[in-house]
Scaffold this active site. Sequence first.
Site, PDB file in Angstrom:
ATOM      1  N   ALA A  94       0.028   4.297   7.285  1.00 61.92           N
ATOM      2  CA  ALA A  94       0.133   5.756   7.358  1.00 61.92           C
ATOM      3  C   ALA A  94      -1.236   6.412   7.488  1.00 61.92           C
ATOM      4  O   ALA A  94      -1.333   7.589   7.834  1.00 61.92           O
ATOM      5  CB  ALA A  94       0.850   6.291   6.123  1.00 61.92           C
ATOM      6  N   ASN A 119       0.821  -1.210   0.000  1.00 60.75           N
ATOM      7  CA  ASN A 119       0.000   0.000   0.000  1.00 60.75           C
ATOM      8  C   ASN A 119       0.858   1.264   0.000  1.00 60.75           C
ATOM      9  O   ASN A 119       1.120   1.834  -1.046  1.00 60.75           O
ATOM     10  CB  ASN A 119      -0.955  -0.013   1.200  1.00 60.75           C
ATOM     11  N   ASP A 120       1.306   1.702   1.152  1.00 60.97           N
ATOM     12  CA  ASP A 120       2.033   2.965   1.238  1.00 60.97           C
ATOM     13  C   ASP A 120       3.307   2.975   0.399  1.00 60.97           C
ATOM     14  O   ASP A 120       3.701   4.018  -0.114  1.00 60.97           O
ATOM     15  CB  ASP A 120       2.387   3.276   2.697  1.00 60.97           C
ATOM     16  N   VAL A 121       3.951   1.814   0.251  1.00 62.79           N
ATOM     17  CA  VAL A 121       5.240   1.774  -0.458  1.00 62.79           C
ATOM     18  C   VAL A 121       5.068   1.918  -1.966  1.00 62.79           C
ATOM     19  O   VAL A 121       6.056   1.979  -2.701  1.00 62.79           O
ATOM     20  CB  VAL A 121       6.004   0.470  -0.135  1.00 62.79           C
TER      21      VAL A 121
END
Length: 467
Positions: free
Chosen positions: A434, A393-395
């Site tokens: 996050a 997701n965030d990466v």
Amino acid sequence: MSDFLPTGIQLTYLVAASLFIIGLKKLSSPATARNGNLLAAIGMLLAIVATLLDRQVLNYQMIVVALAIGSAIGAIAAYKVQMTEMPQMVGLLNGLGGAASALVAVAEFWRLLGTAEPVPLDANISMLLDVFIGGITFTGSMLAFAKLQGLISGSPITFPLQQPINALLLISYIVGSGFLLVDPTNLPVFLGLVAVSLVLGVMFVVPIGGGDMPVVISLLNSFSGLAAGAAGFVVMNNVLIISGALVGASGLILTEIMCKAMNRSLISVLFGAFGGGGSASGAGGAAAGDRATRSVDAEEAAMMLGYARSVVIVPGYGMAVAQAQHTVRELADQLDRLGVEVKYAIHPVAGRMPGHMNVLLAEANVSYTQLYDMDDINPQFDQTDVALVIGANDVVNPAARHDTASPIYGMPILEVDRAKHTIVIKRGMSTGFAGVDNELFYKDKTMMFFGSAKDAVAKLVSEVKHL
């Protein structure tokens, strides 16, 4: 023979330390990591044998019993643990290492308490450092284990006056240590310092969010090495000092690398209470206002993958939770059968510990030659036909490049949005740790394939076989 024994022990320690250094160097590459681990294990065996031959060792019966019990527990745990639970295992071992080191200091204090001999200043300082670092490592690692195992919430836990309380505990330890340097035999003060170090370990980890666990695990691993080094000074054992210094230094270097991979300072990781996560919207529905996603079924996704020239697979924590690594490898094998070039893109902080994705893929017998780190794979996304994101997701959130208001702004990401097409396998539209929406999901070139990673990839495998 009696004169040669101390020299022989120190020479054996020197060989063991050399094997530790060589093994650590070989761990830097997947191609040599297995041999490096073996060399380090041989070094540890030599160190143990040399220590058992030392004349200071008095009770061999108890040592044999302890070795038998510890070996049995270790063998069973190593055999039973799932690769997806390896972060918990690492956290547990870090904690036990810290506890063992702290107990060395406690035992040495107890021994000196029963004698009339004065306590040397250097030995006293070493014991205080050992108790401090070892105690924090033990309770901090146990709490990290509990968070990773789901025994308690993985979200940050904060409360009013948290940092002032931490500062008060630290000052208390410093003041108590000064008192103990003046009166080294004061048992109540020493026990109080042990208790303070244990409480500090809990306070150290409670504000850490689940997504920051890779950094925390790495830092606690460093602490366990520093505690072992301090224990080496307490008992004046050279190989313990060297090995502890190696683990402590390498852990700190890895911690710094992980922080850079998240574009965050260590202070913000430890005290920022980052990682609360966010709520999910319905699978395949709109999120972040009226923006809509494009969905794809297994048949269409399989055709896109099967007729591509190049596919980059991006594994994330969702793959680990679903234990889908073997199914992912099977999909890659089927694509390879069709002549598709398959690569894996590994982000430094994907998962719950450093190298988590590498370990899972290695368990599924994925060739290390197919694994590419972020810096190597990012320039290749422009020539990639399909990027297949599995549970990350965030990466992979493009907002990290341009949205200055985003909490992940500046974090290096895998630039999958530059590929010609992107398929994202995800259970729903929930945010990452996050707590921010991923704008990748709403790109024109992105298609969402909703479902559990293992089930979704299994459907892809079935469809690709028919191509």
